[in-house]
Design an enzyme around this catalytic site. Sequence first.
Site, PDB file in Angstrom:
ATOM      1  N   TYR A 126       0.867  -1.271  -0.007  1.00 35.16           N
ATOM      2  CA  TYR A 126      -0.004   0.236  -0.085  1.00 35.16           C
ATOM      3  C   TYR A 126       1.002   1.330  -0.068  1.00 35.16           C
ATOM      4  O   TYR A 126       0.613   2.482   0.259  1.00 35.16           O
ATOM      5  CB  TYR A 126      -0.947   0.051   1.171  1.00 35.16           C
ATOM      6  N   LYS A 175       4.394 -14.016   4.616  1.00 35.97           N
ATOM      7  CA  LYS A 175       4.203 -14.970   3.289  1.00 35.97           C
ATOM      8  C   LYS A 175       5.641 -15.054   2.929  1.00 35.97           C
ATOM      9  O   LYS A 175       6.114 -14.897   1.666  1.00 35.97           O
ATOM     10  CB  LYS A 175       3.462 -14.542   2.288  1.00 35.97           C
ATOM     11  N   ASP A 208      -1.789 -17.715   4.679  1.00 33.78           N
ATOM     12  CA  ASP A 208      -2.932 -18.669   4.324  1.00 33.78           C
ATOM     13  C   ASP A 208      -3.142 -19.614   5.759  1.00 33.78           C
ATOM     14  O   ASP A 208      -4.380 -19.712   5.968  1.00 33.78           O
ATOM     15  CB  ASP A 208      -2.600 -19.384   3.168  1.00 33.78           C
ATOM     16  N   ASP A 232      -4.669  -5.324   6.787  1.00 36.09           N
ATOM     17  CA  ASP A 232      -6.128  -4.888   6.329  1.00 36.09           C
ATOM     18  C   ASP A 232      -7.013  -5.775   6.374  1.00 36.09           C
ATOM     19  O   ASP A 232      -8.198  -5.897   6.876  1.00 36.09           O
ATOM     20  CB  ASP A 232      -5.873  -4.315   4.851  1.00 36.09           C
ATOM     21  N   ASP A 236     -10.301  -7.140   9.312  1.00 36.71           N
ATOM     22  CA  ASP A 236     -11.756  -7.334   8.982  1.00 36.71           C
ATOM     23  C   ASP A 236     -12.101  -8.715   9.168  1.00 36.71           C
ATOM     24  O   ASP A 236     -13.225  -8.678   9.799  1.00 36.71           O
ATOM     25  CB  ASP A 236     -11.807  -7.020   7.716  1.00 36.71           C
TER      26      ASP A 236
END
Length: 337
Positions: A126, A175, A208, A232, A236
Amino acid sequence: MSQKVSLIRGDGIGPEIVDATVRVLEALDAGLEWEEVRAGSAAFEDLGTPLPEETLLSIGRNQVALKGPLETPIGTGFRSINVAIRKHFDMYANVRPAKVLPGVETRFSDSGVDLVTVRENTEGAYAGIEHAIPPNRSAAETIILCTRWACERIVRYAFEYARRVGRQKITLVHKANILKETNGLFLEVGQSIAREYDDVEFEDLIVDNMCMQMVMRPERFDVIVTTNLFGDILSDLAAGLIGGLGLTPGANIGEEASMFEAVHGTAPDIAGKGIANPTALMRAAGMMLEHLDLTEEARRLDGALNAVLEEGKAVTGDLGGSATTEEFTDAVVAALG
Ligand code: NAD
């Protein structure tokens, strides 16, 4: 001495939930003084800019802001006003607690979920370094920025936060098996800093696997520290575990200034109807009180909110009740005792 706070009422349901929250803070008599400033779509319509200089000066002066959700008007050169404020003040840590609340029925009500996501707020995917490749946007590239300095700063923040609030474990999510350079650096820095904090447990998980674990055994997580993109998404996911965005607060922490807000948006579908749930912003105000070392006031606010939610008589439509924002707020004020 009173503490001045920059207050941004925002767009959509913003003014409704901000007014409700200010009412509760006034009832707490926390010694806060409001400096109201403007931002977002309504500011653009009235003042010709969605982010007036005066707003930035006010936040810089007071170092603390309480903000309603903002709509970013199209064609004003801003990708997001929220991001612009966070960037301007280098608010590098995005902190979002997710804890099951009494009386709020979810699939995970009995799971004991009580976790905090600490998201790196300035870099990663981002960072805004992207471009289309001609002709005709035949390809596009986004660069993931990852500096050792920013990794150290966010991981250290997570450990210090855990120590300060008495949390036991940090889970670093990455990751690094695929994004070997950027996420590899984040993991390497995390492992190195963890060695300085032998009183806090440390583990790392690939994102994951983390998603699966958060759905199957969310109670096993305490503090999660992760990159901008993964934070992000995971925060959520965490909000979903405890009943949704209407309940979830967020803090953007920096050295120059910090800003407290609800995680949800302007909810245009219910704006102006007086039925919005102000819980998320009230919980964000609780985080602000803690940030200002007003611990007793934060505890009283938390207790009153929990009591009203648990009783379930004065809750808003999103929680299955029929109370208006004002009725919910009346109940919280009454529960402050
Ligand atoms: P949203 O969060 O505004 O709404 C999603 C759904 O949740 C809607 O049905 C809404 O009615 C409901 N909802 C949200 N908050 C609620 C509350 N407090 N009480 C009851 N119901 C609530 O998401 P969206 O529709 O995707 O976004 C609308 C606008 O908000 C967009 O312009 C977006 O850019 C902006 N936004 C701002 C912020 C922010 O200021 N931090 C965050 C997210 C979105």
